[in-house]
Design a protein around this motif. Structure first.
Motif, PDB file in Angstrom:
ATOM      1  N   LEU A   1       5.271   0.371 -15.881  1.00  0.00           N
ATOM      2  CA  LEU A   1       4.954   0.071 -14.336  1.00  0.00           C
ATOM      3  C   LEU A   1       5.408  -0.735 -13.470  1.00  0.00           C
ATOM      4  O   LEU A   1       6.220  -2.294 -14.128  1.00  0.00           O
ATOM      5  CB  LEU A   1       2.861  -0.049 -13.469  1.00  0.00           C
ATOM      6  CG  LEU A   1       2.844   0.765 -14.359  1.00  0.00           C
ATOM      7  CD1 LEU A   1       0.670   0.694 -14.082  1.00  0.00           C
ATOM      8  CD2 LEU A   1       2.990   2.204 -13.321  1.00  0.00           C
ATOM      9  N   PRO A   2       6.160  -0.841 -12.182  1.00  0.00           N
ATOM     10  CA  PRO A   2       6.942  -1.916 -11.565  1.00  0.00           C
ATOM     11  C   PRO A   2       5.864  -2.984 -10.596  1.00  0.00           C
ATOM     12  O   PRO A   2       4.365  -2.273 -10.242  1.00  0.00           O
ATOM     13  CB  PRO A   2       7.340  -1.172 -10.113  1.00  0.00           C
ATOM     14  CG  PRO A   2       6.468   0.240 -10.496  1.00  0.00           C
ATOM     15  CD  PRO A   2       5.960   0.753 -11.036  1.00  0.00           C
TER      16      PRO A   2
ATOM     17  N   THR B   1       3.483  -3.876  -6.164  1.00  0.00           N
ATOM     18  CA  THR B   1       2.455  -2.923  -5.512  1.00  0.00           C
ATOM     19  C   THR B   1       1.589  -2.405  -5.911  1.00  0.00           C
ATOM     20  O   THR B   1       0.880  -3.396  -6.543  1.00  0.00           O
ATOM     21  CB  THR B   1       3.609  -0.894  -6.208  1.00  0.00           C
ATOM     22  OG1 THR B   1       3.548  -1.413  -7.710  1.00  0.00           O
ATOM     23  CG2 THR B   1       5.111  -1.423  -6.095  1.00  0.00           C
ATOM     24  N   SER B   2       0.736  -2.180  -5.250  1.00  0.00           N
ATOM     25  CA  SER B   2      -0.666  -1.762  -4.927  1.00  0.00           C
ATOM     26  C   SER B   2      -1.337  -0.731  -5.736  1.00  0.00           C
ATOM     27  O   SER B   2      -0.255   0.091  -6.731  1.00  0.00           O
ATOM     28  CB  SER B   2      -1.429  -1.331  -3.818  1.00  0.00           C
ATOM     29  OG  SER B   2      -2.478  -0.924  -3.987  1.00  0.00           O
ATOM     30  N   GLY B   3      -1.894  -1.393  -6.918  1.00  0.00           N
ATOM     31  CA  GLY B   3      -2.365  -0.633  -7.574  1.00  0.00           C
ATOM     32  C   GLY B   3      -2.958   0.256  -8.265  1.00  0.00           C
ATOM     33  O   GLY B   3      -2.820   1.118  -8.711  1.00  0.00           O
ATOM     34  N   LEU B   4      -4.086   0.121  -7.356  1.00  0.00           N
ATOM     35  CA  LEU B   4      -4.514   1.210  -6.545  1.00  0.00           C
ATOM     36  C   LEU B   4      -3.645   2.210  -5.843  1.00  0.00           C
ATOM     37  O   LEU B   4      -3.594   3.568  -6.556  1.00  0.00           O
ATOM     38  CB  LEU B   4      -5.606   1.040  -5.693  1.00  0.00           C
ATOM     39  CG  LEU B   4      -6.980   1.851  -5.148  1.00  0.00           C
ATOM     40  CD1 LEU B   4      -7.584   2.904  -6.530  1.00  0.00           C
ATOM     41  CD2 LEU B   4      -7.617   1.532  -3.343  1.00  0.00           C
ATOM     42  N   THR B   5      -3.240   2.143  -5.166  1.00  0.00           N
ATOM     43  CA  THR B   5      -2.164   3.095  -4.448  1.00  0.00           C
ATOM     44  C   THR B   5      -1.391   4.005  -5.618  1.00  0.00           C
ATOM     45  O   THR B   5      -1.308   4.858  -5.655  1.00  0.00           O
ATOM     46  CB  THR B   5      -1.426   3.055  -3.558  1.00  0.00           C
ATOM     47  OG1 THR B   5      -1.036   1.465  -3.072  1.00  0.00           O
ATOM     48  CG2 THR B   5      -2.959   3.207  -1.888  1.00  0.00           C
ATOM     49  N   TYR B   6      -0.825   2.834  -5.813  1.00  0.00           N
ATOM     50  CA  TYR B   6       0.617   3.316  -7.347  1.00  0.00           C
ATOM     51  C   TYR B   6      -0.476   4.911  -8.337  1.00  0.00           C
ATOM     52  O   TYR B   6      -0.264   5.320  -8.412  1.00  0.00           O
ATOM     53  CB  TYR B   6       0.655   1.940  -8.196  1.00  0.00           C
ATOM     54  CG  TYR B   6       1.461   2.778  -8.801  1.00  0.00           C
ATOM     55  CD1 TYR B   6       3.090   2.054  -8.975  1.00  0.00           C
ATOM     56  CD2 TYR B   6       1.585   2.974 -10.259  1.00  0.00           C
ATOM     57  CE1 TYR B   6       4.030   2.913  -9.768  1.00  0.00           C
ATOM     58  CE2 TYR B   6       2.021   3.004 -11.524  1.00  0.00           C
ATOM     59  CZ  TYR B   6       3.810   3.757 -10.831  1.00  0.00           C
ATOM     60  OH  TYR B   6       4.887   3.773 -11.778  1.00  0.00           O
ATOM     61  N   SER B   7      -1.662   3.685  -8.407  1.00  0.00           N
ATOM     62  CA  SER B   7      -2.807   5.089  -9.609  1.00  0.00           C
ATOM     63  C   SER B   7      -2.776   6.172  -8.769  1.00  0.00           C
ATOM     64  O   SER B   7      -2.659   7.446 -10.010  1.00  0.00           O
ATOM     65  CB  SER B   7      -3.840   4.167  -9.456  1.00  0.00           C
ATOM     66  OG  SER B   7      -3.828   3.014 -10.834  1.00  0.00           O
ATOM     67  N   ILE B   8      -2.649   6.100  -7.589  1.00  0.00           N
ATOM     68  CA  ILE B   8      -3.111   7.633  -7.290  1.00  0.00           C
ATOM     69  C   ILE B   8      -1.738   8.430  -6.843  1.00  0.00           C
ATOM     70  O   ILE B   8      -2.307   9.716  -7.138  1.00  0.00           O
ATOM     71  CB  ILE B   8      -3.672   7.269  -5.334  1.00  0.00           C
ATOM     72  CG1 ILE B   8      -5.321   6.623  -5.509  1.00  0.00           C
ATOM     73  CG2 ILE B   8      -3.976   8.677  -4.969  1.00  0.00           C
ATOM     74  CD1 ILE B   8      -6.058   5.935  -4.004  1.00  0.00           C
TER      75      ILE B   8
ATOM     76  N   GLU C   1       0.751  -1.089   0.073  1.00  0.00           N
ATOM     77  CA  GLU C   1       0.206   0.186   0.380  1.00  0.00           C
ATOM     78  C   GLU C   1       0.915   1.016  -0.453  1.00  0.00           C
ATOM     79  O   GLU C   1       0.241   1.984  -0.872  1.00  0.00           O
ATOM     80  CB  GLU C   1      -1.436  -0.092   1.281  1.00  0.00           C
ATOM     81  CG  GLU C   1      -1.886  -1.288   1.279  1.00  0.00           C
ATOM     82  CD  GLU C   1      -2.571  -0.882   0.133  1.00  0.00           C
ATOM     83  OE1 GLU C   1      -3.449   0.424   0.318  1.00  0.00           O
ATOM     84  OE2 GLU C   1      -3.418  -1.630  -0.591  1.00  0.00           O
TER      85      GLU C   1
ATOM     86  N   PHE D   1       0.958   8.183  -8.365  1.00  0.00           N
ATOM     87  CA  PHE D   1       0.661   8.609 -10.295  1.00  0.00           C
ATOM     88  C   PHE D   1       0.296   9.826 -10.412  1.00  0.00           C
ATOM     89  O   PHE D   1       0.546  10.864 -11.026  1.00  0.00           O
ATOM     90  CB  PHE D   1       0.419   7.641 -10.645  1.00  0.00           C
ATOM     91  CG  PHE D   1       0.715   8.057 -12.214  1.00  0.00           C
ATOM     92  CD1 PHE D   1       2.809   7.325 -12.851  1.00  0.00           C
ATOM     93  CD2 PHE D   1       0.653   8.160 -13.506  1.00  0.00           C
ATOM     94  CE1 PHE D   1       2.504   7.511 -14.280  1.00  0.00           C
ATOM     95  CE2 PHE D   1       0.005   7.855 -14.387  1.00  0.00           C
ATOM     96  CZ  PHE D   1       1.486   7.614 -15.483  1.00  0.00           C
TER      97      PHE D   1
ATOM     98  N   LEU E   1      -0.775  -0.099 -20.121  1.00  0.00           N
ATOM     99  CA  LEU E   1      -0.381  -1.255 -19.495  1.00  0.00           C
ATOM    100  C   LEU E   1      -1.444  -2.725 -20.432  1.00  0.00           C
ATOM    101  O   LEU E   1      -0.874  -4.087 -19.846  1.00  0.00           O
ATOM    102  CB  LEU E   1      -1.782  -1.446 -18.290  1.00  0.00           C
ATOM    103  CG  LEU E   1      -1.393  -0.345 -16.613  1.00  0.00           C
ATOM    104  CD1 LEU E   1      -2.060   0.371 -16.338  1.00  0.00           C
ATOM    105  CD2 LEU E   1      -0.098  -1.141 -15.919  1.00  0.00           C
TER     106      LEU E   1
END
Lengths: 198, 197
Positions: B137-138, B141-148, B29, B150, B84
């Motif tokens: 994208l690495p 990691t959490s996709g949701l928190t990464y997206s936010i 997260e 970013f 993606l």
């Protein structure tokens, strides 16, 4: 062996059993402050719940005072109902996809979709119900869901009131800021969809 | 072993029994948000283009000043989505470098095209930037928190541009802004040369 010695040894083992560590399920709902605070923490630390809820409150505030008042009551209420149903043992495993919630809420804010008071109330109520259901299912896996649901409902009431008041403020820049935040929420949802399909 | 010691040993063993640990149920997260937030800041070619969008919006004034930051993240996310899911887009690096050249030139010349043209130009470049980020994208990691993270970082870069662009209201500020546009354009030329190298 005398009865006294046997009792002492049995007590020693019993104490050992009592003190044996249980399953550690950290980082979800256990704050150590009790189930009500666990529910608050679970909501606050789960962006898949708190971002759409804040977004729905912002949308309601953006649409006007009547929608904002409705959201302040409806969002916590539907969240609570959803959480209680989601925590039931026979609840169907329904889960609102986070990307859909984010794109829906963010898109409504960014475009400032002109819904009526009734339609806006239905929208915010549906968001609260679906997310509450998912949250209830998640917290029920850790033994209890009623008190965590009450805690998260209280947090949602406060967050909804603040977010709706901010979005409904009469300063010109707040409307722009809220719509920019909406575009960020929708963009996050779209990226998340790509991540899911990746 | 004496009976007392045996029971003591048994009790100690029971106390020390490890149960199954399900820690870190929500994996990645915090690292997801940090990775996402830092990703747009990791390349100067991205930074200058994002700041240029804000600068140009500030120069153009309302409604471009808020319309560009609203549309850019959405279109960029669409580009990220394409990256993606593996949709190939040729010439992405050239497009990113060109975004610096043209957006910098627009700021330098105080270009005032019709709003739809400005929005379309920014949208094309947003897809290039989003696609490049989406393809990089690495994992883990959490996709949701990464997206936010970013999206927030990208939006804040625009906000920086808009903030700097407020100097436009003063005559020396207008000059400084045009000079900054020239610098951004020169940076874009440098990255364009690298893309072709």
């Amino acid at each position: 062996m005398t009865n006294g010695k046997l009792g002492g040894r049995a007590a020693l083992v019993a104490i050992g059993v009592v003190l044996a560590p249980g399953a550690a399920e950290a980082h979800l709902v256990e704050t150590g402050l009790g189930p009500v605070y666990d529910g608050i923490a679970h909501f606050a630390l789960s962006p898949e719940y708190c971002v759409p809820i804040v977004g729905a409150a912002l949308y309601a505030g953006l649409r006007g005072k009547a929608q904002a008042r409705s959201a302040i009551i409806l969002l916590p209420l539907t969240w609570l109902i959803g959480s209680l149903f989601g925590g039931l043992p026979l609840a169907p495993p329904l889960n609102a996809p986070p990307w859909l919630m984010l794109m829906l809420v963010g898109g409504f804010i960014a475009a400032e979709v002109p819904l009526s008071v009734r339609a806006s109330s239905f929208f915010t109520g549906a968001i609260g119900l679906m997310l509450g259901f998912s949250s209830g299912m998640a917290t029920a896996q850790y033994g209890q869901f009623i008190r965590p649901a009450l805690g998260s409902t209280a947090a949602i009431f406060v967050v909804t009131a603040l977010a709706a008041a901010f979005a409904n403020a009469t300063f010109g820049w707040t409307r722009i800021a809220v719509r920019v935040i909406g575009s960020w929420i929708a963009a996050s949802g779209m990226l998340l969809l790509g991540w899911v399909l990746h | 072993m004496k009976p007392n010691r045996f029971w003591l040993f048994l009790a100690t063993a029971v106390v020390s029994l490890p149960a199954t640990a399900h820690a870190h149920a929500q994996v990645g997260e915090a690292s997801g948000f940090a990775a996402g937030f830092l990703h747009p800041l990791s390349g100067l070619d991205h930074i200058i283009a994002m700041v240029a969008v804000g600068l140009w919006g500030a120069q153009l004034g309302s409604p471009a000043i808020w319309m560009l930051p609203v549309t850019f993240p959405l279109v960029m996310a669409f580009g990220g989505f394409l990256g993606l899911i593996g949709v190939p887009l040729p010439g992405i690096e050239i497009g990113i470098a060109l975004s610096g050249v043209l957006l910098g030139a627009a700021v330098m010349t105080e270009s005032r095209p019709p709003l739809y043209f400005a929005a379309a130009l920014v949208a094309v470049f947003a897809i290039c930037h989003g696609h490049a980020h989406g393809a990089e994208l690495p994992p883990g990691t959490s996709g949701l928190t990464y997206s936010i993270g970013f999206v927030v970082a990208t939006g804040l870069l625009h906000a920086c541009g808009i903030g700097i662009g407020t100097i436009h209201q003063w005559s020396y500020g207008r000059l400084a802004l045009r000079a900054l546009g020239g610098l951004i354009s020169a940076g874009g030329v440098f990255f364009l040369a690298q893309a072709f190298a």
